[in-house]
Design a protein around this motif. Structure first.
Motif, PDB file in Angstrom:
ATOM      1  N   THR A  16      -5.742  -7.002 -10.169  1.00  0.00           N
ATOM      2  CA  THR A  16      -6.587  -6.750  -9.003  1.00  0.00           C
ATOM      3  C   THR A  16      -7.833  -5.971  -9.389  1.00  0.00           C
ATOM      4  O   THR A  16      -8.955  -6.306  -8.962  1.00  0.00           O
ATOM      5  CB  THR A  16      -5.794  -5.976  -7.936  1.00  0.00           C
ATOM      6  OG1 THR A  16      -4.618  -6.714  -7.584  1.00  0.00           O
ATOM      7  CG2 THR A  16      -6.644  -5.749  -6.689  1.00  0.00           C
ATOM      8  N   ILE A  17      -7.659  -4.931 -10.208  1.00  0.00           N
ATOM      9  CA  ILE A  17      -8.800  -4.102 -10.623  1.00  0.00           C
ATOM     10  C   ILE A  17      -9.825  -4.933 -11.386  1.00  0.00           C
ATOM     11  O   ILE A  17     -11.033  -4.881 -11.114  1.00  0.00           O
ATOM     12  CB  ILE A  17      -8.317  -2.914 -11.489  1.00  0.00           C
ATOM     13  CG1 ILE A  17      -7.522  -1.924 -10.627  1.00  0.00           C
ATOM     14  CG2 ILE A  17      -9.504  -2.202 -12.143  1.00  0.00           C
ATOM     15  CD1 ILE A  17      -6.803  -0.859 -11.429  1.00  0.00           C
ATOM     16  N   ILE A 468      -5.464  -4.302  -2.726  1.00  0.00           N
ATOM     17  CA  ILE A 468      -5.620  -2.926  -3.210  1.00  0.00           C
ATOM     18  C   ILE A 468      -4.492  -2.039  -2.695  1.00  0.00           C
ATOM     19  O   ILE A 468      -3.988  -1.169  -3.407  1.00  0.00           O
ATOM     20  CB  ILE A 468      -6.992  -2.375  -2.781  1.00  0.00           C
ATOM     21  CG1 ILE A 468      -8.108  -3.080  -3.551  1.00  0.00           C
ATOM     22  CG2 ILE A 468      -7.089  -0.867  -3.001  1.00  0.00           C
ATOM     23  CD1 ILE A 468      -9.502  -2.753  -3.064  1.00  0.00           C
ATOM     24  N   GLN A 469      -4.065  -2.309  -1.472  1.00  0.00           N
ATOM     25  CA  GLN A 469      -2.981  -1.514  -0.901  1.00  0.00           C
ATOM     26  C   GLN A 469      -1.625  -1.932  -1.464  1.00  0.00           C
ATOM     27  O   GLN A 469      -0.812  -1.082  -1.853  1.00  0.00           O
ATOM     28  CB  GLN A 469      -2.992  -1.684   0.622  1.00  0.00           C
ATOM     29  CG  GLN A 469      -1.993  -0.783   1.326  1.00  0.00           C
ATOM     30  CD  GLN A 469      -2.203  -0.791   2.818  1.00  0.00           C
ATOM     31  OE1 GLN A 469      -3.023  -1.536   3.332  1.00  0.00           O
ATOM     32  NE2 GLN A 469      -1.465   0.049   3.531  1.00  0.00           N
ATOM     33  N   LYS A 470      -1.372  -3.238  -1.536  1.00  0.00           N
ATOM     34  CA  LYS A 470      -0.069  -3.740  -1.962  1.00  0.00           C
ATOM     35  C   LYS A 470       0.264  -3.356  -3.394  1.00  0.00           C
ATOM     36  O   LYS A 470       1.421  -3.039  -3.718  1.00  0.00           O
ATOM     37  CB  LYS A 470      -0.035  -5.266  -1.815  1.00  0.00           C
ATOM     38  CG  LYS A 470       1.289  -5.891  -2.259  1.00  0.00           C
ATOM     39  CD  LYS A 470       1.261  -7.399  -2.216  1.00  0.00           C
ATOM     40  CE  LYS A 470       2.588  -7.965  -2.737  1.00  0.00           C
ATOM     41  NZ  LYS A 470       2.575  -9.443  -2.771  1.00  0.00           N
ATOM     42  N   THR A 471      -0.729  -3.375  -4.265  1.00  0.00           N
ATOM     43  CA  THR A 471      -0.487  -3.117  -5.687  1.00  0.00           C
ATOM     44  C   THR A 471      -0.421  -1.632  -6.020  1.00  0.00           C
ATOM     45  O   THR A 471      -0.252  -1.264  -7.186  1.00  0.00           O
ATOM     46  CB  THR A 471      -1.586  -3.773  -6.543  1.00  0.00           C
ATOM     47  OG1 THR A 471      -2.872  -3.299  -6.102  1.00  0.00           O
ATOM     48  CG2 THR A 471      -1.545  -5.290  -6.415  1.00  0.00           C
ATOM     49  N   GLY A 472      -0.594  -0.773  -5.026  1.00  0.00           N
ATOM     50  CA  GLY A 472      -0.490   0.661  -5.265  1.00  0.00           C
ATOM     51  C   GLY A 472      -1.768   1.322  -5.728  1.00  0.00           C
ATOM     52  O   GLY A 472      -1.793   2.527  -5.987  1.00  0.00           O
ATOM     53  N   ILE A 473      -2.855   0.536  -5.814  1.00  0.00           N
ATOM     54  CA  ILE A 473      -4.127   1.100  -6.265  1.00  0.00           C
ATOM     55  C   ILE A 473      -4.613   2.153  -5.271  1.00  0.00           C
ATOM     56  O   ILE A 473      -5.060   3.240  -5.657  1.00  0.00           O
ATOM     57  CB  ILE A 473      -5.188  -0.016  -6.416  1.00  0.00           C
ATOM     58  CG1 ILE A 473      -4.766  -0.996  -7.506  1.00  0.00           C
ATOM     59  CG2 ILE A 473      -6.556   0.581  -6.745  1.00  0.00           C
ATOM     60  CD1 ILE A 473      -5.660  -2.219  -7.595  1.00  0.00           C
ATOM     61  N   ALA A 474      -4.513   1.844  -3.978  1.00  0.00           N
ATOM     62  CA  ALA A 474      -4.985   2.774  -2.949  1.00  0.00           C
ATOM     63  C   ALA A 474      -4.237   4.101  -3.030  1.00  0.00           C
ATOM     64  O   ALA A 474      -4.843   5.176  -2.964  1.00  0.00           O
ATOM     65  CB  ALA A 474      -4.808   2.153  -1.566  1.00  0.00           C
ATOM     66  N   GLU A 475      -2.924   4.026  -3.192  1.00  0.00           N
ATOM     67  CA  GLU A 475      -2.121   5.253  -3.253  1.00  0.00           C
ATOM     68  C   GLU A 475      -2.483   6.085  -4.473  1.00  0.00           C
ATOM     69  O   GLU A 475      -2.643   7.310  -4.388  1.00  0.00           O
ATOM     70  CB  GLU A 475      -0.638   4.902  -3.270  1.00  0.00           C
ATOM     71  CG  GLU A 475       0.262   6.134  -3.244  1.00  0.00           C
ATOM     72  CD  GLU A 475       1.736   5.761  -3.185  1.00  0.00           C
ATOM     73  OE1 GLU A 475       2.563   6.670  -3.059  1.00  0.00           O
ATOM     74  OE2 GLU A 475       2.051   4.551  -3.270  1.00  0.00           O
ATOM     75  N   ARG A 476      -2.641   5.397  -5.624  1.00  0.00           N
ATOM     76  CA  ARG A 476      -2.975   6.124  -6.850  1.00  0.00           C
ATOM     77  C   ARG A 476      -4.351   6.775  -6.745  1.00  0.00           C
ATOM     78  O   ARG A 476      -4.548   7.922  -7.158  1.00  0.00           O
ATOM     79  CB  ARG A 476      -2.960   5.174  -8.049  1.00  0.00           C
ATOM     80  CG  ARG A 476      -1.585   4.683  -8.464  1.00  0.00           C
ATOM     81  CD  ARG A 476      -0.818   5.747  -9.223  1.00  0.00           C
ATOM     82  NE  ARG A 476      -1.540   6.192 -10.415  1.00  0.00           N
ATOM     83  CZ  ARG A 476      -1.141   7.171 -11.217  1.00  0.00           C
ATOM     84  NH1 ARG A 476      -0.048   7.841 -10.919  1.00  0.00           N
ATOM     85  NH2 ARG A 476      -1.844   7.504 -12.281  1.00  0.00           N
ATOM     86  N   LEU A 477      -5.325   6.031  -6.200  1.00  0.00           N
ATOM     87  CA  LEU A 477      -6.666   6.594  -6.055  1.00  0.00           C
ATOM     88  C   LEU A 477      -6.675   7.749  -5.062  1.00  0.00           C
ATOM     89  O   LEU A 477      -7.355   8.754  -5.258  1.00  0.00           O
ATOM     90  CB  LEU A 477      -7.649   5.507  -5.611  1.00  0.00           C
ATOM     91  CG  LEU A 477      -7.988   4.436  -6.655  1.00  0.00           C
ATOM     92  CD1 LEU A 477      -8.897   3.371  -6.057  1.00  0.00           C
ATOM     93  CD2 LEU A 477      -8.648   5.052  -7.873  1.00  0.00           C
ATOM     94  N   ALA A 478      -5.915   7.595  -3.976  1.00  0.00           N
ATOM     95  CA  ALA A 478      -5.828   8.666  -2.991  1.00  0.00           C
ATOM     96  C   ALA A 478      -5.241   9.932  -3.617  1.00  0.00           C
ATOM     97  O   ALA A 478      -5.756  11.043  -3.405  1.00  0.00           O
ATOM     98  CB  ALA A 478      -4.977   8.222  -1.800  1.00  0.00           C
ATOM     99  N   LEU A 479      -4.181   9.770  -4.406  1.00  0.00           N
ATOM    100  CA  LEU A 479      -3.571  10.916  -5.084  1.00  0.00           C
ATOM    101  C   LEU A 479      -4.545  11.534  -6.083  1.00  0.00           C
ATOM    102  O   LEU A 479      -4.616  12.756  -6.227  1.00  0.00           O
ATOM    103  CB  LEU A 479      -2.284  10.485  -5.788  1.00  0.00           C
ATOM    104  CG  LEU A 479      -1.098  10.148  -4.871  1.00  0.00           C
ATOM    105  CD1 LEU A 479       0.048   9.557  -5.668  1.00  0.00           C
ATOM    106  CD2 LEU A 479      -0.637  11.379  -4.105  1.00  0.00           C
TER     107      LEU A 479
END
Length: 598
Positions: A16-17, A468-479
């Motif tokens: 995705t990235i 971006i949300q499904k693959t966990g990118i959003a969570e990692r970036l938010a953290l």
């Protein structure tokens, strides 16, 4: 396969990235259509298994995408009944100072952009502002950037005013089951608009004072025109002197080409042959009159008879769009004139005419071109719209009963939605049907008004946000943002909005909204706060692109007519980005105070 982690991301996340980075790079550095780029990205995410079929094509059934498509029909009704023209005619007036002029311009533009397409509003106002600026004695470049800024800030004031608002509100509804009111962003948007108007007035010295590009064409002297001798021309076989083609009224012959494209010595004893190219410099009106009397034609292709030509011609100016397929080429090296029945007679760049043979000038974005063309040329053909934009290309509809009817339909649509009587999508469908039934526009006009490229980008953006949300990118970036910014919600909100404002200078604001929605939502939840005010701030941020001409389609529309340089936007735009960001954070937290999750 996705259990393998590289730098904390799984394989699907890295796919995705890479897809997102490649997609944005292609849009920045190539001329590929944005809808093709987004559809290709969806295809990659689907084929690689990042998204299943339902997820990959969910954007096309999204209520926000459908709403945008239906609203195009509503806008068509308003446009074809002359609502915009009526407002322009009655609101601009004759202010006696620059401050009043900016206010009189930006307020109605912002109001219109709250309900209509920003590009539609700016397209109409560009020519009006150029004429208005002459009346006021102000350089158009002092007003065209404020025009574009007003359309962007006005679009933020309602959910239907700009695509990012619709996509973020749509994603929020899917996530929570709660619909945002159509006027959710009205108070923050109006506050930022007021701050923006005051900022433009205060920083007016940073706005450039450029010559309007068409001013280079106002004098009839010193044009360069390339003409051709048809094969049946009666002067073939005579010398240039005998044919009265050497010394002409209002100009002179500066170059002559035979079939081999090698310049011949310019002397009066040179024999005229069929197919010769004659390059004249001088007064455009007299040279064109001479060309008509001597049966000379445009040099875009070989003509055998004057009967092949349309004698009903006029002069019109146009400018090169960003992304135009003419950029980096010459008119003489293409079939553009032949394909569109045009004849290029001059080229200007940044308000100054280029002293070269026009058809040999390598064109750049923003160049202004002077054409001889038919009086009733169709400026909306696909080849013309993708290449150039005419300054005076807008149809002026009749203002009458339909104007009032279409206005009433729009007001009813917004009122029903704002009061919660009916969801926005249903209101939009009823308004579109009413526009057709009341004959504010016909079916053909309505279908032509639907911008399928924007809808494809809109649908692709929604899918991009899902990936971006499904693959966990959003969570990692938010953290990651929380690690850097700590747990202060205002700092986190400001940081994400700042990055969103910067990113939207280079990519579609719709794509930026879809990309940052999951990041902002995750960050708010991790902090333990209701995401709603965070998302309202995000809506304003991703539509606040002031520093580059590629940051918004409306900037591109004023870039050529204003005779601007790329750096002109940065001088005032960078400060505007910071000012509006601070105003945005301030007002959102007053109107929608941060609320801890229960």
């Amino acid at each position: 396969m996705n259990s393998i982690l590289i730098l904390g991301f799984g394989i699907d996340a890295w796919i995705t990235i890479v897809t997102v980075l490649v997609m944005f790079s292609v849009m920045l550095f190539t001329k590929l259509r944005s809808d093709v780029v987004f559809l290709s990205a969806i295809g990659i995410l689907f084929v690689t298994g990042v998204l299943d079929a339902k997820e990959a094509f969910s954007g096309f059934s999204s209520t926000s995408v459908i709403t945008v498509g239906v609203l195009f029909v509503v806008v068509a009704g308003l446009t074809h009944t002359g609502v915009l023209q009526w407002i322009v005619k009655h609101l601009l007036g004759t202010p006696d100072s620059y401050s009043k002029a900016v206010t009189r311009l930006m307020l109605p533009v912002a109001v219109l952009s709250s309900f209509l397409s920003n590009t539609t509003v700016v397209t109409l106002f560009v020519n009006i502002v150029k004429m208005w600026s002459k009346k006021l004695g102000v350089s158009p470049s002092k007003l065209l950037i404020p025009l574009s800024y007003a359309s962007g800030m006005g679009g933020v004031c309602t959910l239907i005013g700009t695509p990012p608002n619709l996509i973020i509100s749509g994603l929020y509804e899917e996530k929570t089951g709660e619909a945002m009111n159509v006027l959710t962003t009205t108070i923050p948007g109006l506050f930022c608009l007021a701050v923006g108007i005051l900022s433009v007035i205060a920083m007016r010295r940073l706005l450039p004072e450029r010559n309007a590009p068409e001013n280079a064409f106002e004098s009839t002297g010193e044009y360069t025109v390339e003409l051709q001798v048809p094969s049946d021309n009666p002067y073939i076989g005579q010398t240039l002197a005998e044919a009265n083609l050497f010394h002409v009224n209002g100009g002179s012959l500066i170059e002559m080409y035979h079939f081999d494209d090698v310049p011949s010595p310019v002397n009066e004893d040179e024999i005229v042959m069929g197919g010769d190219h004659l390059v004249y410099a001088g007064q455009i009106d007299e040279i064109l009159e001479m060309a008509k009397n001597h049966q000379l034609v445009s040099a875009d292709h070989h003509v055998f008879s004057m009967s092949e030509l349309d004698t009903s011609r006029q002069l019109r100016t146009a400018y090169i769009n960003f992304g135009s397929n003419l950029i980096g080429t010459t008119i003489g090296g293409s079939t553009f004139e032949k394909d569109n029945n045009l004849m290029l007679v001059a080229v200007a760049r940044r308000g100054e005419r280029i002293n070269e043979v026009p058809r040999q000038v390598v064109l750049q974005a923003g160049d202004t071109l002077l054409f001889v063309c038919p009086k009733h040329i169709n400026v909306n053909t696909s080849s013309l719209r993708s290449s150039i934009h005419f300054f005076d290309s807008e149809d002026v509809p009749n203002i009458g009963r339909g104007t009032l009817v279409s206005t009433a339909i729009m007001i009813a649509m917004v009122t029903l939605s704002a009061l919660g009587i009916m969801p926005l999508l249903q209101c939009a469908f009823l308004a579109a049907a009413a526009m057709l039934i009341c004959r504010c526009c016909n079916v053909d006009q309505a279908m032509r008004a639907i911008n399928w490229e924007i809808l494809m980008v809109f649908a692709g953006s929604a899918v991009l946000g899902l990936a971006i949300q499904k693959t966990g990118i959003a969570e990692r970036l938010a953290l990651g943002i929380l690690d850097v910014c700590g747990t202060n919600p205002l700092v986190v909100m400001t940081a994400i909005c700042f990055v969103g404002t910067f990113i939207t200078e280079f990519i579609s604001n719709t794509a930026a909204g879809a990309m940052f929605f999951p990041i902002m939502y995750e960050a708010a939840e991790k902090l333990g706060y209701d995401p709603f005010p965070f998302l309202v701030a995000l809506m304003v941020s991703v539509s606040s692109s002031f520093a580059t001409p590629i940051g918004s389609p409306t900037h591109m529309l004023v870039y050529g007519p204003g005779g601007y340089r790329f750096s002109d936007f940065m001088r005032i735009g960078l400060l505007m980005n910071i000012i509006i960001l601070l105003a945005n954070i301030f007002i959102v937290n007053i109107v929608y105070p941060l609320t801890p999750l229960q």
